[in-house]
Write a protein that holds these residues in place. Structure first.
Motif, PDB file in Angstrom:
ATOM      1  N   ILE A   1       0.795  -1.257  -0.226  1.00 32.29           N
ATOM      2  CA  ILE A   1      -0.032  -0.029  -0.243  1.00 32.29           C
ATOM      3  C   ILE A   1       0.905   1.405   0.195  1.00 32.29           C
ATOM      4  O   ILE A   1       1.921   1.076   0.545  1.00 32.29           O
ATOM      5  CB  ILE A   1      -0.785   0.283   1.501  1.00 32.29           C
ATOM      6  N   GLY A   2       0.012   2.339  -0.383  1.00 32.76           N
ATOM      7  CA  GLY A   2       0.771   3.931  -0.459  1.00 32.76           C
ATOM      8  C   GLY A   2       0.186   4.409   0.969  1.00 32.76           C
ATOM      9  O   GLY A   2      -0.502   4.259   0.967  1.00 32.76           O
ATOM     10  N   VAL A   3       0.813   5.073   1.656  1.00 32.67           N
ATOM     11  CA  VAL A   3       0.895   5.599   3.090  1.00 32.67           C
ATOM     12  C   VAL A   3       1.288   7.360   3.245  1.00 32.67           C
ATOM     13  O   VAL A   3       2.656   7.512   2.876  1.00 32.67           O
ATOM     14  CB  VAL A   3       1.676   5.038   4.609  1.00 32.67           C
ATOM     15  N   SER A   4       0.139   8.030   3.310  1.00 34.41           N
ATOM     16  CA  SER A   4       0.544   9.404   3.404  1.00 34.41           C
ATOM     17  C   SER A   4       1.936   9.551   4.330  1.00 34.41           C
ATOM     18  O   SER A   4       1.630   8.558   5.719  1.00 34.41           O
ATOM     19  CB  SER A   4      -0.599  10.153   3.684  1.00 34.41           C
ATOM     20  N   LYS A   5       2.317  10.744   4.444  1.00 34.77           N
ATOM     21  CA  LYS A   5       3.625  10.673   5.233  1.00 34.77           C
ATOM     22  C   LYS A   5       3.200  11.331   6.399  1.00 34.77           C
ATOM     23  O   LYS A   5       3.826  10.499   7.365  1.00 34.77           O
ATOM     24  CB  LYS A   5       5.019  12.155   4.434  1.00 34.77           C
ATOM     25  N   GLY A   6       2.326  11.985   6.523  1.00 32.00           N
ATOM     26  CA  GLY A   6       1.699  12.363   7.624  1.00 32.00           C
ATOM     27  C   GLY A   6       1.002  10.780   8.796  1.00 32.00           C
ATOM     28  O   GLY A   6       1.623  11.022  10.097  1.00 32.00           O
TER      29      GLY A   6
ATOM     30  N   ASP B   1       7.645   2.995   7.513  1.00 35.11           N
ATOM     31  CA  ASP B   1       8.849   3.568   6.839  1.00 35.11           C
ATOM     32  C   ASP B   1       8.102   2.612   5.726  1.00 35.11           C
ATOM     33  O   ASP B   1       7.544   1.724   5.937  1.00 35.11           O
ATOM     34  CB  ASP B   1      10.286   3.604   7.103  1.00 35.11           C
ATOM     35  N   LEU B   2      10.109   2.767   4.080  1.00 31.72           N
ATOM     36  CA  LEU B   2       8.918   2.118   3.530  1.00 31.72           C
ATOM     37  C   LEU B   2       9.848   0.929   4.056  1.00 31.72           C
ATOM     38  O   LEU B   2      10.142   0.260   4.542  1.00 31.72           O
ATOM     39  CB  LEU B   2      10.178   2.255   1.999  1.00 31.72           C
ATOM     40  N   GLY B   3       8.607  -0.825   3.821  1.00 33.59           N
ATOM     41  CA  GLY B   3       8.669  -1.796   3.923  1.00 33.59           C
ATOM     42  C   GLY B   3       7.941  -2.331   5.211  1.00 33.59           C
ATOM     43  O   GLY B   3       8.900  -3.827   6.208  1.00 33.59           O
ATOM     44  N   SER B   4       7.510  -0.850   5.696  1.00 33.00           N
ATOM     45  CA  SER B   4       7.418  -1.627   7.049  1.00 33.00           C
ATOM     46  C   SER B   4       5.606  -2.588   7.128  1.00 33.00           C
ATOM     47  O   SER B   4       5.261  -2.444   5.750  1.00 33.00           O
ATOM     48  CB  SER B   4       6.935   0.275   7.726  1.00 33.00           C
TER      49      SER B   4
ATOM     50  N   ASN C   1       4.907   2.538  -0.833  1.00 30.38           N
ATOM     51  CA  ASN C   1       5.429   3.671  -0.685  1.00 30.38           C
ATOM     52  C   ASN C   1       4.837   5.102  -0.165  1.00 30.38           C
ATOM     53  O   ASN C   1       3.991   4.647   0.601  1.00 30.38           O
ATOM     54  CB  ASN C   1       4.979   4.161  -2.259  1.00 30.38           C
ATOM     55  N   LEU C   2       5.226   6.456   0.565  1.00 29.45           N
ATOM     56  CA  LEU C   2       5.051   7.301   0.232  1.00 29.45           C
ATOM     57  C   LEU C   2       4.991   8.446   0.035  1.00 29.45           C
ATOM     58  O   LEU C   2       5.350   8.217  -0.795  1.00 29.45           O
ATOM     59  CB  LEU C   2       6.630   7.430   1.779  1.00 29.45           C
ATOM     60  N   PHE C   3       3.532   9.269   0.599  1.00 29.42           N
ATOM     61  CA  PHE C   3       3.159  10.205  -0.452  1.00 29.42           C
ATOM     62  C   PHE C   3       2.872  11.388   0.168  1.00 29.42           C
ATOM     63  O   PHE C   3       2.659  11.222   1.485  1.00 29.42           O
ATOM     64  CB  PHE C   3       2.284   9.307  -1.720  1.00 29.42           C
ATOM     65  N   ASN C   4       2.577  12.216  -0.650  1.00 29.00           N
ATOM     66  CA  ASN C   4       2.122  13.872   0.018  1.00 29.00           C
ATOM     67  C   ASN C   4       0.698  14.074  -0.254  1.00 29.00           C
ATOM     68  O   ASN C   4       0.274  13.901  -1.492  1.00 29.00           O
ATOM     69  CB  ASN C   4       2.758  14.965  -0.058  1.00 29.00           C
ATOM     70  N   ALA C   5      -0.314  13.324   0.628  1.00 32.20           N
ATOM     71  CA  ALA C   5      -1.690  13.660   0.105  1.00 32.20           C
ATOM     72  C   ALA C   5      -1.958  14.934  -0.575  1.00 32.20           C
ATOM     73  O   ALA C   5      -1.124  16.167  -0.726  1.00 32.20           O
ATOM     74  CB  ALA C   5      -2.196  13.607   1.930  1.00 32.20           C
ATOM     75  N   PRO C   6      -3.136  14.515  -1.254  1.00 34.06           N
ATOM     76  CA  PRO C   6      -3.768  16.185  -2.422  1.00 34.06           C
ATOM     77  C   PRO C   6      -3.892  17.245  -1.208  1.00 34.06           C
ATOM     78  O   PRO C   6      -4.087  18.459  -1.835  1.00 34.06           O
ATOM     79  CB  PRO C   6      -4.963  15.471  -2.882  1.00 34.06           C
ATOM     80  N   SER C   7      -3.934  17.097  -0.234  1.00 31.83           N
ATOM     81  CA  SER C   7      -4.502  18.382   1.028  1.00 31.83           C
ATOM     82  C   SER C   7      -3.970  18.060   2.481  1.00 31.83           C
ATOM     83  O   SER C   7      -3.772  16.757   2.218  1.00 31.83           O
ATOM     84  CB  SER C   7      -6.360  18.130   1.280  1.00 31.83           C
TER      85      SER C   7
END
Lengths: 224, 414
Positions: free
Chosen positions: B158-163, B171-174, B196-202
């Motif tokens: 899955i992708g997780v928002s950085k916050g 972290d990656l692989g957690s 992956n880690l990403f910045n959410a659009p909001s």
């Protein structure tokens, strides 16, 4: 038929609460080709008379005819067209457009009429040659002497081949010698082209040059 | 006309200091309108791109009627069936404006790293859409993610928002566990791995947002259906046209579905656009007033100084309209000078931004993004024509007064 005819013309100004009668029941007739001086003291009504004849002002009462047409019946645009086509003006302070050269100033009445540039240029050069300013055509007014500026003004007044030239104290800002030359030039042009000249002056030394003298005082013609 | 333009130009040069101040006022006004217009155009486009592409939502979203209004207890009724999904795909095949039709899920629940739990909201997407959205976007504002793209090969990635990752110290692989209710209201829990880690659009959702493969979302929610179908078009301009075409089909077939557009779903876009439109209007009115006042002031002084000249021209036979044309020409030339100066200032502004490449964090956004100014030739053309007209009109105000002045009084002016 006279070129100009005035019948019982009056002109009254209201300044605040007082009323000034600049002209009082003037009757006058000027024919084609005449060379006329209107003379009188300051405030006698000379300028007012010339303004009315030149169709830049309207009489309070009376009738004023130019070449048989009553001027007061004309609209503002029609008067403007009449002035452009038939009347040339020479002013005491020359009134040349400062940003234009001598040639361009003389071409101005033709531009107003819509004459093509080449034709206007040719006519203007002819008139400037007539007043002996061929070498100064590219000079702006601030580079010309008073006498030269007035000669440019004369050329401008004649460029449309008008039937009448009106000059309101054309020599007032000139020295005597130059003034005499200007009046002589106007008279020569009057004789060559049969253009009617009416000019106002309060300088008696110029009056010898004229064929007809109109003495005006307190808004009335007292002597011719 | 050439004579009047000559007189106008020479008078401008004759009063060079006064003319330059007026031209500078017009230049700055023109540049301000265009640079701010370029900034707002950039903001609109960035918001639009974010709403359509970065969010992976697309131009149109098909949902069960009432999906956005009804209570979540009725979630099962709000799902679209596999048959409906297939029917919609078939309709879309015939519409050449469409380049992508894929189902998505919208879920929520709890996520835990084994020690700490918190809520999440999730978007279940078909992994292949990521590449298509990335290819079709016109404006790459942020890096999509750090790490690997979620994939159909391992549906537990899955992708997780950085916050959210920061909160749970992921972290990656957690590894983590997501928990929630299924479509039937039963509890379910699934093991996941952070791909992956990403910045959410909001910024509002940066501490709770997850992206997961569509298959994982279906498994988690225990359904074969989908909450939404995202439709991506070749061109944003076709949005309403395609919506109408699909609506027509749905009505004909009696389908209980509705279609929302990207801007209807993006409250942020609409509000930001409205706000910038109002700010722009204010700026435009202020510039408008400054330009008009500058030109009126300059031309009033010109008319006053040249009163005797106007009287002379009238005596020579120039009509009132001719006097107005003369001063309108001067106003027009001042306007053109101002626009030329404005173009230079605008270009300097654009180049500065282009070379300096500044970044900034807009309100509600979670990362720094490039600050850009769009260049719109149409926009410049409209503002050019408008400013010239404004200068001409502003010149006519004092010119009219001069034209209607008594000739004798004008000749006698000192």
């Amino acid at each position: 038929m006279p070129l100009i005819e005035l019948k019982q013309v009056t002109k009254t100004y209201h300044i605040g609460e007082s009323t000034v009668s600049a002209l009082r029941g003037v009757d006058l007739s000027i024919g084609s080709g005449e060379f006329v001086a209107v003379w009188g003291p300051s405030g006698s009504g000379k300028t007012t008379l010339l303004n009315l004849i030149g169709a830049i002002d309207d009489p309070t009462s009376g009738q004023l005819f130019f070449d048989g047409k009553e001027i007061i019946t004309l609209s503002d645009n029609q008067k403007a067209e009449l002035r452009n086509a038939s009347i040339g003006f020479i002013f005491q302070q020359f009134n040349l457009v400062p940003v234009l050269t001598a040639l361009e100033n003389v071409m101005l009445p033709l531009h107003i009429r819509g004459i093509p540039v080449n034709n206007a240029r040719e006519s203007a050069l002819f008139r400037l040659n007539q007043v002996e300013l061929k070498e100064f055509i590219r000079h702006r007014p601030d580079k010309l002497s008073g006498g030269q500026q007035q000669r440019v003004a004369i050329a401008r007044a004649l460029v449309t081949n008008p039937s009448l030239v009106i000059a309101d104290e054309p020599t007032a800002n000139l020295d005597t010698k130059t003034a005499m030359k200007i009046v002589s030039l106007m008279r020569d042009l009057n004789q060559k082209e049969n253009t009617t000249f009416i000019f106002s002056t309060h300088d008696q030394r110029l009056l010898d040059k004229v064929y007809r003298l109109i003495h005006i005082e307190d808004g009335m013609i007292v002597e011719e | 006309m050439k004579a009047w333009l000559t007189i106008a130009l020479r008078n401008i040069i004759k009063n060079i200091r006064r003319s330059l101040f007026t031209i500078l006022a017009i230049s700055l006004g023109f540049a301000a309108v265009n640079l701010f217009g370029g900034f707002t155009a950039y903001m609109y486009e960035a918001n639009r791109e974010g709403s359509i592409y970065t969010s992976l939502i697309g131009h149109l979203v098909v949902v069960r009627k009432g999906f956005f209004e009804k209570d979540r207890k009725e979630t099962k009724q709000l799902l679209m069936t596999p048959q409906e999904i297939e029917t919609i795909r078939n309709y879309c095949t015939d519409i050449r404006e469409i380049i992508l039709v894929e189902p998505q899920m919208r879920l929520n629940g709890l996520i835990t790293d084994g020690k700490v739990s918190t809520i999440f909201i999730a978007q279940g997407i078909v992994p292949s859409v990521q590449e298509i959205f990335a290819r079709e976007t016109r404006m790459k504002i942020m890096e999509p993610y750090e790490g690997n793209a979620i994939s159909a090969d391992n549906i537990h990635g899955i992708g997780v928002s950085k916050g959210l990752a920061k909160f749970l110290k992921l972290d990656l692989g957690s590894e983590a566990v997501i928990m929630g209710t299924t479509a039937d209201g039963q509890m379910n829990a699934v093991d996941v791995v952070v791909y992956n880690l990403f910045n959410a659009p909001s910024a509002a959702i940066n501490d709770r947002f997850i992206k997961m493969p569509f298959e994982l979302a279906k498994q988690f929610f225990d359904t074969d259906g989908a909450h939404t179908i995202s439709i991506l078009l070749k061109n944003t301009k076709d949005t309403e046209k395609v919506r109408n075409m699909l609506r027509h089909q749905f009505v004909q077939q009696g389908l209980d579905l509705e279609i929302k557009t990207w801007n209807e779903l993006s409250e942020w876009y609409t509000k930001v656009k409205d706000m910038f439109d109002i700010i722009f209007l204010f700026l435009f009115v202020i510039v408008f007033i400054i330009v008009i006042m500058s030109v009126i002031n300059t031309m009033s002084m010109a008319v006053l100084e040249r009163t005797r000249e106007i009287g002379t021209l009238r005596a020579l036979g120039l009509k009132r309209s001719g006097v107005m044309v003369l001063f309108a020409a001067e106003g027009c030339l001042l306007g053109m000078g101002g626009i030329l100066g404005g173009c230079v200032i605008s270009l300097m502004g654009w180049w500065s931004i282009y070379f300096l490449e500044p970044t900034w964090t807009p309100p509600g956004i979670t990362a720094r993004i490039p600050l850009r100014l769009q260049f719109s030739p149409e926009y410049m053309a409209y503002s050019l024509v408008f400013l010239i007209l404004l200068c001409v009109i502003a010149s006519l105000i004092p010119a009219r007064k001069a034209a209607y002045q008594n000739v004798v009084d004008a000749l006698g002016h000192v």
